[in-house]
Design an enzyme around this catalytic site. Sequence first.
Site, PDB file in Angstrom:
ATOM      1  N   HIS A 142       0.249   1.293  -3.177  1.00  0.00           N
ATOM      2  CA  HIS A 142       0.262   2.198  -4.330  1.00  0.00           C
ATOM      3  C   HIS A 142      -1.145   2.383  -4.870  1.00  0.00           C
ATOM      4  O   HIS A 142      -2.013   1.521  -4.678  1.00  0.00           O
ATOM      5  CB  HIS A 142       1.175   1.654  -5.430  1.00  0.00           C
ATOM      6  CG  HIS A 142       0.643   0.375  -6.035  1.00  0.00           C
ATOM      7  ND1 HIS A 142       0.869  -0.860  -5.461  1.00  0.00           N
ATOM      8  CD2 HIS A 142      -0.108   0.147  -7.130  1.00  0.00           C
ATOM      9  CE1 HIS A 142       0.276  -1.782  -6.179  1.00  0.00           C
ATOM     10  NE2 HIS A 142      -0.339  -1.209  -7.207  1.00  0.00           N
TER      11      HIS A 142
ATOM     12  N   HIS B  55      -8.467   3.859  -5.594  1.00  0.00           N
ATOM     13  CA  HIS B  55      -8.490   3.253  -4.263  1.00  0.00           C
ATOM     14  C   HIS B  55      -7.077   2.807  -3.938  1.00  0.00           C
ATOM     15  O   HIS B  55      -6.210   2.763  -4.817  1.00  0.00           O
ATOM     16  CB  HIS B  55      -9.401   2.018  -4.262  1.00  0.00           C
ATOM     17  CG  HIS B  55      -8.799   0.914  -5.060  1.00  0.00           C
ATOM     18  ND1 HIS B  55      -8.902   0.855  -6.432  1.00  0.00           N
ATOM     19  CD2 HIS B  55      -8.020  -0.125  -4.704  1.00  0.00           C
ATOM     20  CE1 HIS B  55      -8.226  -0.186  -6.878  1.00  0.00           C
ATOM     21  NE2 HIS B  55      -7.674  -0.804  -5.853  1.00  0.00           N
TER      22      HIS B  55
HETATM   23  P1  2AM Z   1      -2.922  -2.810  -9.316  1.00  0.00           P
HETATM   24  O1  2AM Z   1      -3.659  -1.516  -9.329  1.00  0.00           O
HETATM   25  O2  2AM Z   1      -1.459  -2.663  -9.114  1.00  0.00           O
HETATM   26  O3  2AM Z   1      -3.273  -3.703 -10.476  1.00  0.00           O
HETATM   27  C1  2AM Z   1      -7.893  -4.915  -7.943  1.00  0.00           C
HETATM   28  O4  2AM Z   1      -7.356  -5.634  -8.977  1.00  0.00           O
HETATM   29  C2  2AM Z   1      -6.836  -4.336  -7.044  1.00  0.00           C
HETATM   30  O5  2AM Z   1      -6.035  -5.398  -6.506  1.00  0.00           O
HETATM   31  C3  2AM Z   1      -5.864  -3.388  -7.725  1.00  0.00           C
HETATM   32  O6  2AM Z   1      -5.527  -2.381  -6.798  1.00  0.00           O
HETATM   33  C4  2AM Z   1      -4.679  -4.249  -8.034  1.00  0.00           C
HETATM   34  O7  2AM Z   1      -3.453  -3.583  -8.014  1.00  0.00           O
HETATM   35  C5  2AM Z   1      -4.681  -5.213  -6.888  1.00  0.00           C
HETATM   36  N1  2AM Z   1      -4.105  -6.493  -7.269  1.00  0.00           N
HETATM   37  C6  2AM Z   1      -4.382  -7.226  -8.365  1.00  0.00           C
HETATM   38  N2  2AM Z   1      -3.687  -8.388  -8.351  1.00  0.00           N
HETATM   39  C7  2AM Z   1      -2.942  -8.384  -7.228  1.00  0.00           C
HETATM   40  C8  2AM Z   1      -2.020  -9.294  -6.632  1.00  0.00           C
HETATM   41  N3  2AM Z   1      -1.741 -10.483  -7.191  1.00  0.00           N
HETATM   42  N4  2AM Z   1      -1.441  -8.922  -5.476  1.00  0.00           N
HETATM   43  C9  2AM Z   1      -1.719  -7.753  -4.898  1.00  0.00           C
HETATM   44  N5  2AM Z   1      -2.600  -6.852  -5.391  1.00  0.00           N
HETATM   45  C10 2AM Z   1      -3.203  -7.161  -6.540  1.00  0.00           C
END
Ligand code: 2AM
Length: 179
Positions: free
Chosen positions: A124, A39
């Site tokens: 991303h 996603h």
């Molecule tokens: P990531 O894939 O880079 O970990 C569920 O955890 C989603 O939220 C993932 O897409 C994750 O990104 C994102 N996520 C987790 N912590 C976050 C944060 N503090 N700020 C922004 N996105 C976050």
Amino acid sequence: MRIFIGIDFGEGQKEAIMKVQGSLRNIAQGRFTRAQNLHLTLNFLGEVDEAKLSDVFRAVDEVAAETKFFSLAIGRLGQFPSGRKKIIWLGMEGSKELYELYDRLSEKFGKIGFMKEERPYSPHLTLAREAKLEKPLDTVDVSPLSGIGMAEVTEITVFESTSRSGVLEYLPLHSAKLL
Ligand code: 2AM
């Protein structure tokens, strides 16, 4: 509940992305994202009280009702941080509409009491976590992506992020169609 707003991808797009991940597996070790978890995160809200969920759903509905659907080009491979264990991701080619959608959601969430994210939005799609690369990233075959071209974004979804025995799972709680 750990809550974020995201964009889900269609089966054809997920298939192409998984092929790129397959090529990444040839040169890296790590925790690879499962197909059902692919996603793109828009706004990450973090811990949200269950009582506040309906406000979040309403905010998402309101923003969706004033946003036209748009296309997103899934672009280059990237990594952060630069240490030994990295997150490997697919970045989105600069889509004005994506940033506008993010800003509109941020503003709406600000109004219902959520803190504004200080860091700039960095769209991303995570392919692997805690990755250790054995070869440079540019040896990964990204050609399957040229087959899918632009991904159409027609709805946004509120997800709950859960972890059961270390297995990440993103449960769609509520979706809203764009115009
Ligand atoms: P990531 O894939 O880079 O970990 C569920 O955890 C989603 O939220 C993932 O897409 C994750 O990104 C994102 N996520 C987790 N912590 C976050 C944060 N503090 N700020 C922004 N996105 C976050």
